[in-house]
Write an enzyme that holds these catalytic residues in place. Structure first.
Site, short mmCIF file in Angstrom:
data_model
loop_
_atom_site.label_atom_id
_atom_site.label_comp_id
_atom_site.label_asym_id
_atom_site.label_seq_id
_atom_site.Cartn_x
_atom_site.Cartn_y
_atom_site.Cartn_z
N LYS A 162 3.00 13.48 5.34
CA LYS A 162 3.10 12.75 4.06
C LYS A 162 4.25 13.35 3.25
O LYS A 162 4.22 14.53 2.90
CB LYS A 162 1.79 12.82 3.28
CG LYS A 162 1.86 12.06 1.96
CD LYS A 162 0.47 11.83 1.37
CE LYS A 162 0.51 11.16 0.02
NZ LYS A 162 1.07 9.81 0.02
N PRO A 165 -1.83 2.29 -5.21
CA PRO A 165 -1.69 3.50 -4.39
C PRO A 165 -2.93 3.83 -3.59
O PRO A 165 -2.91 4.71 -2.74
CB PRO A 165 -1.44 4.60 -5.44
CG PRO A 165 -2.14 4.11 -6.67
CD PRO A 165 -2.03 2.60 -6.63
N HIS A 208 -3.10 16.40 2.14
CA HIS A 208 -2.86 15.29 3.09
C HIS A 208 -2.21 15.85 4.35
O HIS A 208 -1.67 16.95 4.35
CB HIS A 208 -1.90 14.24 2.49
CG HIS A 208 -2.51 13.40 1.41
ND1 HIS A 208 -2.63 13.83 0.12
CD2 HIS A 208 -3.03 12.14 1.43
CE1 HIS A 208 -3.20 12.88 -0.61
NE2 HIS A 208 -3.46 11.85 0.16
N THR A 267 -2.34 8.21 -5.68
CA THR A 267 -3.66 8.14 -6.31
C THR A 267 -3.79 9.26 -7.35
O THR A 267 -4.25 9.02 -8.48
CB THR A 267 -4.77 8.31 -5.25
OG1 THR A 267 -4.48 7.44 -4.15
CG2 THR A 267 -6.14 8.00 -5.81
N GLY A 305 0.82 -1.21 0.00
CA GLY A 305 0.00 0.00 0.00
C GLY A 305 0.85 1.25 0.00
O GLY A 305 0.35 2.35 -0.28
N THR A 306 2.13 1.10 0.33
CA THR A 306 3.01 2.27 0.41
C THR A 306 3.15 2.90 -0.97
O THR A 306 3.32 2.18 -1.97
CB THR A 306 4.40 1.85 0.95
OG1 THR A 306 4.21 1.04 2.10
CG2 THR A 306 5.24 3.07 1.30
N THR A 307 3.09 4.22 -1.00
CA THR A 307 3.19 4.94 -2.28
C THR A 307 4.63 5.46 -2.48
O THR A 307 5.46 5.36 -1.57
CB THR A 307 2.22 6.13 -2.28
OG1 THR A 307 2.49 6.92 -1.11
CG2 THR A 307 0.78 5.67 -2.27
#
Ligand SMILES: NC(=O)C1=CN([C@@H]2O[C@H](COP(=O)(O)OP(=O)(O)OC[C@H]3O[C@@H](n4cnc5c(N)ncnc54)[C@H](OP(=O)(O)O)[C@@H]3O)[C@@H](O)[C@H]2O)C=CC1
Ligand SMILES: O=C(O)C1=N[C@H](C(=O)O)C[C@H](O)C1
Length: 315
Positions: A201, A162, A197, A207, A138-140
């Protein structure tokens, strides 16, 4: 290392009350199903997403492996972290190979979940592949091309995306379908993308980058560098409309604005999320889906969340 399997598998009050309404035979089937599900190790339970996902694993009645790979500082300073009352031991980078061998032998149906940092995800993915462990990434950020190439070369099973939130994944799919159906439909129009965000972050939203790729196909030239990252509280609350309690706790407010050359036509696509739960639940779906693919010996090894959604595998 001790096994906390039984405690971690305890179903949530919600699941328990739902199962109580079922006939006895179905209840038995549910228990068998949970016991046959994967054991899930979440890296890192010290982070916001990792912790929320580990809680979702417990809520789903699956086995949460009571170990979590993390950065050295947390492993040394904290030792362990509680997830829904389950103590999860933190394992720093130096000790992870030794730990994973023991964990693999104790939990043969293991699926890993990675919510760490862009700076470490490529190394983590190689570590999972070298140890032949299916994983959900899940890490972007990081080097995405390398990530995909490394996983393909290893033949390991993985879901990489993402965004794990079902409703957002459906939106992403719709944008991609629109690009396929109507390529160049916005030619001559202008695009502006703003994503807000929490201040911690470090990367530009993965995304937003994915949605921009679809919008490019619709005739809107725009690069990842053009995406506006909103990280100041004043702008988040004042312009983007983020409720104050979610500013630092975790939010994702995205607006994609498409404007005609003379300004007479404006389209605005928006998805706003407060908190982490929608991603955490989707991540558990991805882990269950991946485990099923491994068990079936599926030919396809690398998936994204559009694959998971298309397979009807999101609860
Ligand atoms: N796909 C999706 O749906 C979503 C993806 N994300 C992405 O998830 C990622 C994490 O976000 P978030 O939880 O908010 O970030 P956090 O900063 O809260 O957590 C990151 C965690 O990674 C840990 N970490 C650092 N180095 C390592 C390592 N070598 N091995 C294992 N763990 C390590 C950190 O621990 P330490 O303090 O010890 O360094 C920290 O606890 C981001 O890339 C974000 O974009 C977020 C939401 C949804
Ligand atoms: O870091 C976050 O919070 C999020 N990261 C993902 C991204 O980079 O797109 C998904 C969502 O935006 C939340």
């Amino acid at each position: 290392m001790s096994s906390l399997c039984a405690a971690a598998r305890a179903p949530s009050a919600l699941a328990a009350s739902a199962s109580a309404r079922l006939p006895r035979a179905s209840r038995r089937a549910m228990v068998v199903c949970a016991a046959q599900g994967p054991a899930i190790m979440v890296n890192s339970c010290t982070g916001k997403m990792g912790h929320a996902t580990a809680e979702a694993v417990v809520r789903a009645g699956l086995t949460l492996v009571p170990y979590s790979l993390t950065g050295e500082s947390e492993a040394v300073a904290v030792g362990n972290v509680g997830v829904s009352g389950i103590p999860v031991e933190l394992v720093g980078p130096e000790k992870r190979q030794q730990a994973i061998e023991k964990i693999k032998s104790e939990y043969p149906d293991l699926v890993l979940i990675d919510y760490t940092l862009p700076s470490v995800l490529n190394g983590n993915a190689l570590f999972y592949c070298d140890n032949k462990l299916p994983f959900v990434m899940g890490t972007t950020g990081g080097d995405r091309d390398k990530l995909l190439a490394d996983v393909k070369a290893s033949g390991n099973y993985a879901v990489i995306a993402p965004n794990m939130g079902k409703q957002i994944v459906a939106f992403q799919t719709m944008m991609e379908l629109m690009a396929e159906q109507f390529p160049g439909c916005f030619t001559g129009y202008k695009l502006h993308v703003a994503e807000s965000h929490q201040r911690t972050k470090v990367d530009t939203s993965g995304t937003a980058k994915a949605v921009v790729k679809s919008l490019n196909k619709m005739g809107l030239p725009y690069t990842e560098e053009d995406i506006e990252k909103v990280r100041t509280v004043d702008e988040q609350v004042g312009r983007m409309g983020v409720p104050e309690q979610w500013v630092d706790a975790g939010h994702a407010f995205h607006t994609y604005t498409v404007t005609s050359p003379d300004g007479s036509v404006v389209l605005e696509f928006k998805h706003n999320v407060c908190g982490r739960e929608v991603y955490a639940e989707g991540t558990v779906d991805a882990a269950i889906f991946l485990h099923r693919q491994v068990k079936a010996g599926a030919e396809q090894r690398l998936y994204n969340m559009i694959d998971v959604l298309s397979a009807g595998a999101m609860r």
